[in-house]
Design a protein around this motif. Sequence first.
Motif, PDB file in Angstrom:
ATOM      1  N   GLU A 140       9.690   4.454   5.760  1.00 16.54           N
ATOM      2  CA  GLU A 140       9.438   4.685   7.673  1.00 16.54           C
ATOM      3  C   GLU A 140       8.414   2.820   7.759  1.00 16.54           C
ATOM      4  OE1 GLU A 140       6.950   7.763   9.641  1.00 16.54           O
ATOM      5  OE2 GLU A 140       7.602   8.168   8.296  1.00 16.54           O
ATOM      6  N   PRO A 141       8.745   3.034   9.038  1.00 14.25           N
ATOM      7  CA  PRO A 141       8.562   1.428  10.084  1.00 14.25           C
ATOM      8  C   PRO A 141       6.941   1.817  10.745  1.00 14.25           C
ATOM      9  CG  PRO A 141       9.941   1.485  10.807  1.00 14.25           C
ATOM     10  CD  PRO A 141      10.055   2.772   9.738  1.00 14.25           C
ATOM     11  N   ILE A 142       5.995   1.211  10.529  1.00 18.20           N
ATOM     12  CA  ILE A 142       4.651   1.205  11.086  1.00 18.20           C
ATOM     13  C   ILE A 142       4.042   0.349  11.999  1.00 18.20           C
ATOM     14  CG2 ILE A 142       2.566   0.645  11.127  1.00 18.20           C
ATOM     15  CD1 ILE A 142       2.026   1.128   7.794  1.00 18.20           C
ATOM     16  N   ARG A 143       4.061   0.606  13.145  1.00 17.83           N
ATOM     17  CA  ARG A 143       4.865  -0.272  14.721  1.00 17.83           C
ATOM     18  C   ARG A 143       4.293  -1.481  14.556  1.00 17.83           C
ATOM     19  NH1 ARG A 143       1.767   3.064  19.485  1.00 17.83           N
ATOM     20  NH2 ARG A 143       4.103   3.655  19.438  1.00 17.83           N
ATOM     21  N   PHE A 144       3.993  -2.390  14.715  1.00 19.64           N
ATOM     22  CA  PHE A 144       3.489  -3.572  14.707  1.00 19.64           C
ATOM     23  C   PHE A 144       4.118  -4.182  13.503  1.00 19.64           C
ATOM     24  CE2 PHE A 144       1.050  -2.101  18.437  1.00 19.64           C
ATOM     25  CZ  PHE A 144       1.367  -2.468  18.714  1.00 19.64           C
ATOM     26  N   TYR A 145       4.614  -3.400  12.624  1.00 21.77           N
ATOM     27  CA  TYR A 145       4.398  -4.159  11.090  1.00 21.77           C
ATOM     28  C   TYR A 145       5.718  -4.002  10.217  1.00 21.77           C
ATOM     29  CZ  TYR A 145      -1.054  -4.202  11.289  1.00 21.77           C
ATOM     30  OH  TYR A 145      -1.990  -4.071  10.941  1.00 21.77           O
ATOM     31  N   GLY A 146       6.636  -3.249  11.261  1.00 15.90           N
ATOM     32  CA  GLY A 146       8.303  -2.694  10.248  1.00 15.90           C
ATOM     33  C   GLY A 146       7.382  -2.508   9.248  1.00 15.90           C
ATOM     34  N   THR A 147       8.608  -2.627   8.427  1.00 14.79           N
ATOM     35  CA  THR A 147       8.454  -2.115   7.592  1.00 14.79           C
ATOM     36  C   THR A 147       7.761  -3.644   5.946  1.00 14.79           C
ATOM     37  OG1 THR A 147      10.825  -3.528   6.172  1.00 14.79           O
ATOM     38  CG2 THR A 147      11.005  -1.209   6.367  1.00 14.79           C
ATOM     39  N   THR A 148       7.055  -4.348   6.685  1.00 14.54           N
ATOM     40  CA  THR A 148       6.171  -5.430   5.923  1.00 14.54           C
ATOM     41  C   THR A 148       5.198  -4.957   5.157  1.00 14.54           C
ATOM     42  OG1 THR A 148       4.488  -5.577   7.334  1.00 14.54           O
ATOM     43  CG2 THR A 148       6.537  -7.512   7.956  1.00 14.54           C
ATOM     44  N   TRP A 149       4.806  -4.208   4.706  1.00 14.98           N
ATOM     45  CA  TRP A 149       3.892  -3.597   4.269  1.00 14.98           C
ATOM     46  C   TRP A 149       4.041  -2.957   3.033  1.00 14.98           C
ATOM     47  CZ3 TRP A 149       3.926   1.978   3.267  1.00 14.98           C
ATOM     48  CH2 TRP A 149       5.072   2.109   3.247  1.00 14.98           C
ATOM     49  N   VAL A 150       5.456  -2.808   2.889  1.00  9.70           N
ATOM     50  CA  VAL A 150       5.325  -2.484   1.172  1.00  9.70           C
ATOM     51  C   VAL A 150       5.228  -3.437   0.860  1.00  9.70           C
ATOM     52  CG1 VAL A 150       7.361  -1.724   0.042  1.00  9.70           C
ATOM     53  CG2 VAL A 150       7.489  -0.717   2.395  1.00  9.70           C
ATOM     54  N   ASN A 151       5.464  -4.287   0.802  1.00 10.41           N
ATOM     55  CA  ASN A 151       5.360  -5.546  -0.485  1.00 10.41           C
ATOM     56  C   ASN A 151       4.227  -6.750   0.438  1.00 10.41           C
ATOM     57  OD1 ASN A 151       7.578  -4.807  -1.940  1.00 10.41           O
ATOM     58  ND2 ASN A 151       8.988  -5.455  -1.243  1.00 10.41           N
ATOM     59  N   HIS A 152       4.284  -6.198   1.229  1.00  8.13           N
ATOM     60  CA  HIS A 152       2.700  -7.109   2.178  1.00  8.13           C
ATOM     61  C   HIS A 152       3.487  -9.161   2.182  1.00  8.13           C
ATOM     62  CE1 HIS A 152      -0.615  -5.159   0.698  1.00  8.13           C
ATOM     63  NE2 HIS A 152       0.363  -4.440   1.889  1.00  8.13           N
ATOM     64  N   ASP A 153       4.619  -8.372   2.611  1.00  6.82           N
ATOM     65  CA  ASP A 153       5.531 -10.028   3.336  1.00  6.82           C
ATOM     66  C   ASP A 153       5.743  -9.885   4.733  1.00  6.82           C
ATOM     67  OD1 ASP A 153       7.019  -7.670   3.084  1.00  6.82           O
ATOM     68  OD2 ASP A 153       8.591  -8.792   1.852  1.00  6.82           O
ATOM     69  N   HIS A 154       6.636 -11.179   4.442  1.00  6.72           N
ATOM     70  CA  HIS A 154       7.242 -11.676   5.963  1.00  6.72           C
ATOM     71  C   HIS A 154       5.418 -11.750   7.293  1.00  6.72           C
ATOM     72  CE1 HIS A 154      11.036 -11.974   4.446  1.00  6.72           C
ATOM     73  NE2 HIS A 154      10.734 -10.483   4.454  1.00  6.72           N
ATOM     74  N   GLY A 155       4.753 -11.931   6.808  1.00 10.07           N
ATOM     75  CA  GLY A 155       3.894 -12.757   7.693  1.00 10.07           C
ATOM     76  C   GLY A 155       2.205 -11.528   7.847  1.00 10.07           C
ATOM     77  N   TYR A 156       2.841 -10.345   6.889  1.00 13.37           N
ATOM     78  CA  TYR A 156       1.858  -9.429   6.867  1.00 13.37           C
ATOM     79  C   TYR A 156       0.371  -9.550   7.285  1.00 13.37           C
ATOM     80  CZ  TYR A 156      -0.520  -4.892   5.110  1.00 13.37           C
ATOM     81  OH  TYR A 156      -1.617  -4.080   4.390  1.00 13.37           O
ATOM     82  N   THR A 157      -0.351 -10.545   6.717  1.00 14.45           N
ATOM     83  CA  THR A 157      -1.250 -10.183   6.878  1.00 14.45           C
ATOM     84  C   THR A 157      -1.485 -11.638   8.731  1.00 14.45           C
ATOM     85  OG1 THR A 157      -1.677 -11.341   4.432  1.00 14.45           O
ATOM     86  CG2 THR A 157      -3.357 -12.026   5.435  1.00 14.45           C
ATOM     87  N   ALA A 158      -0.319 -12.130   9.211  1.00 20.02           N
ATOM     88  CA  ALA A 158      -0.969 -12.206  10.532  1.00 20.02           C
ATOM     89  C   ALA A 158      -1.084 -11.328  11.015  1.00 20.02           C
ATOM     90  CB  ALA A 158      -0.042 -13.444  10.406  1.00 20.02           C
ATOM     91  N   ARG A 159       0.153 -10.364  10.770  1.00 28.98           N
ATOM     92  CA  ARG A 159      -0.102  -9.325  12.158  1.00 28.98           C
ATOM     93  C   ARG A 159      -1.343  -8.933  11.664  1.00 28.98           C
ATOM     94  NH1 ARG A 159       6.018  -7.424  10.963  1.00 28.98           N
ATOM     95  NH2 ARG A 159       7.595  -9.722  11.703  1.00 28.98           N
ATOM     96  N   ARG A 160      -1.728  -8.450  10.985  1.00 28.52           N
ATOM     97  CA  ARG A 160      -2.837  -7.563  10.960  1.00 28.52           C
ATOM     98  C   ARG A 160      -3.963  -7.934  10.989  1.00 28.52           C
ATOM     99  NH1 ARG A 160      -4.337  -6.367   5.315  1.00 28.52           N
ATOM    100  NH2 ARG A 160      -6.837  -6.737   5.968  1.00 28.52           N
ATOM    101  N   VAL A 161      -4.253 -10.040  11.332  1.00 24.70           N
ATOM    102  CA  VAL A 161      -5.648 -10.887  11.741  1.00 24.70           C
ATOM    103  C   VAL A 161      -5.071 -10.584  13.182  1.00 24.70           C
ATOM    104  CG1 VAL A 161      -6.700 -12.982  12.272  1.00 24.70           C
ATOM    105  CG2 VAL A 161      -5.925 -11.752  10.002  1.00 24.70           C
ATOM    106  N   GLY A 162      -3.821 -10.715  13.349  1.00 27.93           N
ATOM    107  CA  GLY A 162      -3.391 -10.872  15.209  1.00 27.93           C
ATOM    108  C   GLY A 162      -3.974  -9.364  15.855  1.00 27.93           C
ATOM    109  N   LEU A 163      -3.561  -8.278  14.971  1.00 29.80           N
ATOM    110  CA  LEU A 163      -3.916  -7.272  15.920  1.00 29.80           C
ATOM    111  C   LEU A 163      -5.080  -6.830  15.774  1.00 29.80           C
ATOM    112  CD1 LEU A 163      -0.480  -5.857  14.727  1.00 29.80           C
ATOM    113  CD2 LEU A 163      -0.680  -5.476  17.131  1.00 29.80           C
ATOM    114  N   ALA A 164      -6.319  -7.048  14.534  1.00 36.74           N
ATOM    115  CA  ALA A 164      -7.273  -7.027  14.597  1.00 36.74           C
ATOM    116  C   ALA A 164      -7.690  -7.135  16.051  1.00 36.74           C
ATOM    117  CB  ALA A 164      -7.974  -7.092  13.377  1.00 36.74           C
TER     118      ALA A 164
END
Length: 167
Positions: free
Chosen positions: A20-44
């Motif tokens: 299931e996609p998460i808002r602002f992350y899509g499904t990148t949370w599954v494998n922590h790929d495609h800018g997952y870390t940058a999204r986490r930092v940016g959203l924090a």
Amino acid sequence: MSAENGTNGTPDTAAGPRPEPIRFYGTTWVNHDHGYTARRVGLAVGSLAAAVAACFVLRFAYQGLRIADVGSFVTLLMVVMFAVCSALAFRHTWSGFTTRPDPDRQASLRGLLTIGFVGSLLAYFFRSLTEAPGEKLHRAEYETAREQYEKRTTRRSGNPSKKRRRS
């Protein structure tokens, strides 16, 4: 354009449950790929900046009450209301990252969560420091669904006509 498997025009997708996609992350949370870390930092950073901006707006509202000279009781009431609502919103938002909230309760708390929006922003900020908000819940549900799917698909293997009968 979707990818096709070339045999019968059906989409070429992996079998089984999809995350299931998460808002602002899509499904990148599954494998922590495609800018997952940058999204986490940016959203924090974004949620913390929004919380700080909201505190400035509340400060201006407080100063407006002081200028209007509405009395210390009303001023104290406003400060306590925002503090209590923010604390309750923080707790509700934080618990919503680990369990699915009840839709009826969510609807009844909508006004309280709106008033305590600073608490919700802070909960989002603190959760973003460790994971995508709601990632632990989504990961547990996804892994459970994958395990159930694996059990269903591996249960029937082999030719049933060759199975020995018990006597």
